[in-house]
Every structure is written in structure tokens, then in C-alpha cells.
Design an enzyme around this catalytic site. Sequence first.
Site, short mmCIF file in Angstrom:
data_model
loop_
_atom_site.label_atom_id
_atom_site.label_comp_id
_atom_site.label_asym_id
_atom_site.label_seq_id
_atom_site.Cartn_x
_atom_site.Cartn_y
_atom_site.Cartn_z
N LYS A 115 0.82 -1.22 0.00
CA LYS A 115 0.00 0.00 0.00
C LYS A 115 0.84 1.26 0.00
CE LYS A 115 -4.48 -1.52 1.51
NZ LYS A 115 -5.54 -1.46 2.48
N LYS A 201 -5.45 -10.48 -6.06
CA LYS A 201 -6.62 -10.90 -5.26
C LYS A 201 -7.83 -10.00 -5.57
CE LYS A 201 -6.04 -8.21 -1.12
NZ LYS A 201 -5.71 -8.01 0.24
N LYS A 204 -11.56 -4.59 -2.91
CA LYS A 204 -12.41 -3.42 -3.08
C LYS A 204 -11.63 -2.25 -3.66
CE LYS A 204 -13.07 -4.07 1.83
NZ LYS A 204 -13.97 -4.24 2.91
#
Length: 339
Positions: A115, A201, A204
Site C-alpha cells: 500500500k 486478489k 475493493k
Amino acid sequence: MRIVSGIQPTGNLHLGNYLGAIRNWVRMQDEYSAKGGQCLYFLADLHAISMPHTPSELGAATREMVAALVSCGIDPDKSILFNQAQVPAHAELQWLLNGTARMGWLNRMTQWKDKAGKNREGASVALFTYPVLQAADVLLYQATHVPVGEDQKQHLELARDIAQKFNNDFCAEDAPLFTLPEPIIPPEAARIMSLRDGSAKMSKSDPSDMSRINLTDDADAIMQKVKKAKTDPEPLPATVEGLAGRPEANNLVGIYAAMAGVTPASVLTDFEGKGFGQFKPALGELLVEKLSPMAARYRELRQDRESLDAILAKGAFKARDLAAPTLARTYEALGLVRG
Ligand code: TYM
């Protein structure tokens, strides 16, 4: 048995969340609450502020996620359902554990690396210390089991390391404060992959909505997404070994198996030699059949803001009570004077 798990209230609940985690939340609730075990499930709204977010949207997203969880089978009379922001003990315990967590441990977290990317200097401190809050979430309630998808395994291992070090550093050998939590990861759906890329994966945060099936999708959207899912030109093999090197085919067979409650091997027995032109409509129909009752409940529930707020208030009231003893013992173990 004390079962604890959380989900971030950002974006929609998708098939990866459902098969990887929420389905197990419901199973564990139904199995253990009858035997006197306790299940605590929460909206990780404090975690959600570790990435840029829009304050005016967070409240709505939190309530919508409550509606989604209840639609999937979480029963607020059997489980304690709440949001972190109403239970300040989560943030307090995180601070107390920050003295035990090591920079080196956090630096190794793959979620932090993914991230923050190349811009570590510009990432928030919250993103870096995110796993310490996650450790606090479970240690606060002396969780024994934590149902999650595979991507949370490393964070759970860190929670165990923090618990162990704290117990060693601040507790008598025969009176450890924190329970070491066990992750519960469903083997058949540990990692549901994107419909557009079998190596990423389902998430969202993927900008393409075509990459995931959301609980909110209607039947047409589901059929369309499955039809457009990336695949290869080969027919389905006879055995699971034949799926090696075919990540997209493997993912779709895995989703079918998890949804139907059968093994991938038995899916291949039924579809051996058939192409995706035949398999995809069958998968789409199965998804519509299983998801549409939940989607219908969700559409109804999400309108009822008063009930959703009441669920959260009731859950937070119980969670605050359960959190208090461990929090008090942590202050005490650290020698902090509280009057
Ligand atoms: P979150 O909100 O990203 O995801 C919620 C749950 O869904 C699982 N999951 C998946 N499982 C299989 N395949 C996928 N593609 C997939 N995508 C998501 C996740 O593993 C998770 O179980 N940090 C956590 C929230 C959290 C938490 C906690 C979890 C905060 N504190 C304490 C457990 C215990 C998160 O962001 O999950």
C-alpha cells in the site's frame, strides 16, 4: 472460545470477503454461540482512516457494511456487532502495544509494502502502525480464534508476536495477560482472485468493478461479470493438477466449488472437457442463486438507518464492557498510574 474478526467499511462487500471470511463468521456464530462461546465482529472504521478517505462517506459506508453483514447471516442477537470508533479501548490498547511492537516487524508487513509502494515517506503513520491496531482489536478481547482470508495471516502472526513479547516482558510466567489468537482460514476460499487477473486478489480497491462480484450486484451484473471474466482457450481438465499454470481457470473452479459446497475435484468431474462457454453460465447461475437472497435482504435493510445505528449502539455497549478488564490489566502491567 472467543471469536473476533473485523472488516473495513470501505467499498462494497465482495465475493472474496464473503467466501474468505464472512461465511466463516456466520458458521462460527451459529456453532459457538449455542455452546456459550462469544463472537465479536466489528467494522474497522479506525483502520479505514489509514488511507485517504472522504469523511462524509465513511458513516454511510459503515452503516451499509452493517446491513451487508446482517444480510449475510450475522445475527446481532447472537454476535456482538459494532464499530471500533464507539469502543475507545481499541485505540487505547494500540498505544499501549506500540511500546512492544518493533519497527522491524512492521517494516516486513507485505500490506504496508504494497500500500505504501514507492512513496513510503508520504504514507500515513496510521498505515504503518495499522497492524498494531489490528493486534489490539483481537488481544483486547482475549480472542482464541480469528476467521480471516489468507491475506490477513501475516497480521495475525504479528498479533501473536506482540502478545508473546508483552507477556514475556511485563507478566509473570504463570500469569500471561494476552491469549495468542489462532487464524481460521478456509482452505477452499483462502484467496479469491480478481475476475480480470488471476494473479491479483479480488479487492475493493481495484479500480475496475468488473474485477469483483459485489453483494449489491443484480443478476444481470453477475452474469455479465462472469461472462467477461478473463480465461484461457483450453477446456477444463479432468483433475485439479491440470489447473496448474491456469490461474484464472483455477479461480473460477475454486469459486464454483466454494459456492456449491463441494471440492474442486468434483466440479471438474462434472465439467471435464467442457469449455468456458458452458462453464461460465453455470457459474453465473449458481452465484445468482446463492447471492440474490442476501442481496434482497441488503437492499431492504440498508434503508433503515435507525435500526442499523441501534445495532451498532447495542454492540458497542457490550464490547466496551468486555474490553474493560484486559485494558485495565494492560495499564497496570505497564506501571501506569490511573488513580
Ligand atoms: P478487509 O476489510 O480487507 O477484508 C475483510 C475480510 O475479507 C477477507 N478477504 C478475502 N478473502 C479471500 N479472498 C479475497 N480476495 C479476500 N479479500 C478480502 C480478508 O482476509 C478479511 O478477513 N485488516 C483487515 C480488517 C481487520 C481485522 C482486524 C481482521 C481489522 N482488524 C482484526 C481480523 C482481526 C482488513 O482490512 O480486512
